[in-house]
Enzyme design. Structure first.
Site, PDB file in Angstrom:
ATOM      1  N   ASP A   1       0.881  -1.157   0.000  1.00 14.85           N
ATOM      2  CA  ASP A   1       0.000   0.000   0.000  1.00 14.85           C
ATOM      3  C   ASP A   1       0.925   1.215   0.000  1.00 14.85           C
ATOM      4  O   ASP A   1       2.119   1.116   0.317  1.00 14.85           O
ATOM      5  CB  ASP A   1      -0.935  -0.006   1.209  1.00 14.85           C
ATOM      6  CG  ASP A   1      -2.112   0.958   0.998  1.00 14.85           C
ATOM      7  OD1 ASP A   1      -2.052   1.783   0.055  1.00 14.85           O
ATOM      8  OD2 ASP A   1      -3.089   0.895   1.773  1.00 14.85           O
TER       9      ASP A   1
HETATM   10  C1  BGC Z   1      -4.905   3.428   0.021  1.00 14.58           C
HETATM   11  C2  BGC Z   1      -5.008   2.432  -1.122  1.00 14.58           C
HETATM   12  C3  BGC Z   1      -4.801   3.149  -2.425  1.00 14.58           C
HETATM   13  C4  BGC Z   1      -3.453   3.850  -2.405  1.00 14.58           C
HETATM   14  C5  BGC Z   1      -3.160   4.606  -3.670  1.00 14.58           C
HETATM   15  C6  BGC Z   1      -3.664   4.283  -0.041  1.00 14.58           C
HETATM   16  O1  BGC Z   1      -3.773   5.339   0.849  1.00 14.58           O
HETATM   17  O2  BGC Z   1      -4.943   2.734   1.243  1.00 14.58           O
HETATM   18  O3  BGC Z   1      -6.261   1.799  -1.102  1.00 14.58           O
HETATM   19  O4  BGC Z   1      -4.913   2.275  -3.501  1.00 14.58           O
HETATM   20  O5  BGC Z   1      -3.454   4.790  -1.340  1.00 14.58           O
HETATM   21  O6  BGC Z   1      -3.934   5.729  -3.786  1.00 14.58           O
END
Ligand code: BGC
Length: 758
Positions: free
Chosen positions: A229
């Site tokens: 993530d």
């Molecule tokens: C989120 C993810 C997301 C990623 C990219 C993170 O803060 O938890 O779900 O895909 O950011 O935007």
């Protein structure tokens, strides 16, 4: 692409560079090998492609796109075909926009109604999450676009999401939290998996080999890329060794240098790095080798589809006196800002820049339907606004029916933080109560990503749960309220009466960076139904404008051996006058005499379309997993012997029919008999009788002169009951002197031999 050959000619620096993003959304190209960069984008219910300034929380602009209903809504459709269709549309959008992989779906379990991201998640039930996300993944990937199932694992809250440790036992992880991923990974084979921010039992998800490698790859056969993530990398080298391939969004080369140093030092093997590089190359190749040229997408068609999906997803929670569908000839007061400016998506990384939004009022206008309207509340405030309420009450008074569009404002529910309570804003609850004071026919239409308390639920006549219904929610609302469409959504989560009824209540969101999943497997209806607790609306609940009748429940066998399949069929008839769709639910009720198990668990569901008067037979195939629990002694699934209830019905609290199947266990659990084994652990099985009898006689002083007569204080039966929890060693201190440790050891050896015999 000959991956091995390419890897052999790559420098260590090139290999390390491929293991992190160039920026927020791109991998790095490797010029010497002509490896192109590829782009990823959020996800999950639309495309958030950021062409210029980039961030992961949805602050900067993304391209104009279509916002489909969020997973909270699409899960309520219980419709695999529909999710597959939505996936195909998303895949086509990605093809046209040169996005290789969409960052979703998000399948984390809704442990508490307060989780700020529940709107992005499917269900409190792992089967619903796995099946529906799997259908979406298959749809997207059918267009040769990757998915990234997320957030792996035990990321069920936003509070301290980057640092907290989810303390979860092995059985609970297997049965609930891993299971949501397992089904989708095995059946739909996502190209990538995104590991979560949090720690699991102390160790960061991004460096947790048990989950990233042992379970995900070795057990489930996942062969794609694990990405972090955004910002989830803690210690890069540890992560790489644990199975984390790609760091996103990258760390300006800092962590790439750590990888290089570790290989040079010999603390990270080149083989491990090469395996990661190979997986990343395969992923890049998978997309680029079949990339469509000049792909196009049709925004208007997808807008239409978004409306259709929402129509199939909205849940009719209450319909007293047949107040719905609305009659065109009635005077209808439309109240609430969300009728004009609906809340149709949540905040954070999934936020879509919708190219158009159709509200209920827009949809009504499109049909030439003029309706009286009042704002009723200020969306940006919690406090009651008397002027707005008075205007609303005035139009409600003069109408035949009042429809109030309510729900949670953006600020109540978003990625990055959790809700602090489960209530609607005060001004909306007050509005509903005041309108009820002048109008007996009140319908509430809700826009929210997770369960809310409804103190007025008994007083209003109709309640529609739209969830966060996407940019064309208004069309769905119009069609459903006026009966152009028949509601067929079902709740993929329980709505408790109040927050404190929820099983995670005392342990959410935890403290000291630790959250104990003390409720274990008793999540959602598994808790409420076992506890026989009163709920506002049960899991699986949803009404229709027609009526369904169940009949003819059949099991292929009444007795099976664990591992044998069982076929279950049931007939469902639409006995009303309108065509509709019923969600047939199958629950398995395990015997309640060993390890604590939920009274029943969803093991099958099917959505069937039925014309008025039509009957269809719905068939389910159950395998051994449908009956199994995770046994922590053998670290495997285990089916205990006994009678299992096969229940079918239209919600977890509306079981129409039940039949039993008897299952003979196929696996013998290990048991080591010691001096501390209790008599009761052996008494049930007659094969121990010969060895146990002298022990019992000695313990109870039977056959000896000094045998005490049963007294009033303790009857024979009581003595027998007490014996159950008495360890064998007590025969030495409380018995008649017949046994010493040596003699007892011989008896124990005999007992063990009997147990071990096949
Ligand atoms: C989120 C993810 C997301 C990623 C990219 C993170 O803060 O938890 O779900 O895909 O950011 O935007």
């Amino acid at each position: 692409m000959d991956y091995k050959k390419i890897i052999a000619s790559m420098t260590l620096e090139e290999k390390a560079s491929l293991c992190s993003g160039r920026d927020f959304w791109h991998t790095k190209a490797v010029k010497s090998q002509k490896i192109p960069e590829i782009m990823v984008s959020d996800g999950p219910h639309g495309l958030r492609k950021q062409p210029a300034s980039q961030d992961h929380l949805g602050n900067f602009e993304s391209i104009k796109a279509v916002c489909f209903p969020a997973a909270c809504a699409t899960a309520a459709s219980f419709d695999r075909t529909l999710l597959n269709k939505m996936g195909k549309a998303l895949g086509a959008e990605c093809q046209a926009e040169n996005v290789s992989t969409i960052l979703g779906p998000a399948v984390n379990i809704k442990r508490s109604p307060l989780c700020g991201r529940n709107f992005e998640y499917f269900s409190e039930d792992p089967m619903v999450a796995a099946e529906l996300s799997g259908a979406l993944i298959k749809g997207i990937q059918s267009k040769n676009i990757g998915t990234s199932i997320k957030h792996f694992l035990a990321n069920n809250q936003e509070t301290r999401r980057l640092t907290e440790s989810a303390e979860v036992d092995e059985r609970t992880l297997r049965e609930i939290y891993l299971a949501a991923f397992e089904g989708a990974v095995k059946n739909a084979k996502p190209w990538t998996v995104m590991c979560s921010y949090n720690r699991i039992n102390g160790l960061h998800a991004s460096e947790n080999k048990t989950y990233l490698t042992d379970i995900l790859r070795d057990e489930w056969g996942f062969d794609g890329v694990v990405m972090s993530d955004w910002g989830a990398v803690n210690e890069r080298v540890k992560g790489l060794a644990a199975g984390l391939d790609l760091e996103m969004p990258g760390s300006y080369g800092v962590n790439d240098r750590e990888i290089i140093a570790a290989v040079e030092k010999g603390s990270l093997s080149v083989k491990t790095l090469d395996n990661t590089v190979e997986r990343i190359l395969k992923w890049i190749d998978r997309y680029t080798s079949k990339k469509q040229k000049d792909a196009k997408w049709d925004k208007d068609a997808d807008h239409e589809l978004a409306g259709k999906i929402e129509t199939e997803s909205a849940v009719l929670l209450k319909n007293e006196d047949g107040v719905l569908p609305l009659d065109h000839n009635d005077t209808i007061a439309v109240i609430g800002r969300f009728a004009k400016a609906p809340r149709y998506q949540g905040g954070g990384s999934s936020h879509i820049n919708s190219y158009k939004v159709t509200s209920f009022m827009d949809a009504a206008k499109g049909k030439g339907h003029d309706l009286v309207y009042a704002d009723g509340y200020d969306v940006d405030k919690d406090e009651v606004d008397r002027t707005l309420i008075t205007k609303a009450v005035n139009i409600a008074k003069k109408s035949d029916v009042a429809v109030i569009f309510a729900g949670l404002p953006d600020v109540f529910e978003s990625e990055g933080y959790d809700r602090s309570h489960m209530r609607l804003p005060e001004n909306q609850n007050a509005l509903i109560e005041e309108v009820l004071g002048v109008q007996p026919n009140v319908i509430v239409v809700l826009h929210n990503g997770s369960a809310v308390e409804m103190p007025w639920a008994d007083k209003v006549k109709g309640i529609f749960e739209m969830y966060l219904g996407g940019q064309n929610v208004g069309t769905a609302e119009y069609d459903l309220l006026f009966g152009k469409a028949n509601p067929s959504g079902r709740l993929p989560e329980t709505f408790p009466v109040k927050l404190s009824d929820n099983p995670s209540y005392l342990n959410f969101p935890g403290y000291n960076d630790t959250v104990k999943y003390a409720e274990g497997v008793f999540v959602g209806y598994r808790y409420y139904d076992t506890k026989e607790a009163n709920v506002l609306f049960p899991f699986g609940h949803g009404l229709s404008y027609t009526t369904y009748k169940y009949s003819n429940l059949k099991l292929s066998k009444r007795k099976i051996k664990a591992g044998d399949p069982l076929t279950v069929s049931v007939d469902v008839t639409n006995v009303g006058r309108m065509a509709g769709k019923e969600v047939v639910q199958l629950y398995v009720a395990a015997p309640q005499d060993g390890i604590p198990r939920p009274v029943h668990e969803l093991r099958g569901f099917d959505k069937v379309s039925l014309k008025a008067g039509e009957t269809k037979t719905v068939t389910f195939e159950l395998d051994s997993r449908a009956f199994a629990y995770w046994n922590q002694d053998i670290h495997d699934w285990y089916v205990a012997a006994g009678d299992y209830g096969i229940e079918v019905g239209s919600s977890s609290r509306d079981i129409q029919y039940m039949k039993k199947v008897n299952i003979e266990s196929a696996v013998k659990l290990p048991m080591t008999i010691t001096e501390n084994t209790c008599f009761g652990d052996l008494l049930g099985d007659p094969k121990y009788a010969d060895v146990l009898k002298p022990l019992i006689n000695s313990y109870l002083h039977i056959d000896k002169k000094e045998k005490p007569k049963s007294s009033d204080a303790i009857s024979d039966r009581m003595a027998q009951e007490m014996l159950k929890f008495t360890p064998l060693r007590c025969v030495i201190s409380f018995g008649d002197g017949e046994y010493d440790h040596e003699k007892l050891a011989r008896a124990i050896k005999n007992l063990q031999e009997i147990y071990d015999k096949k």
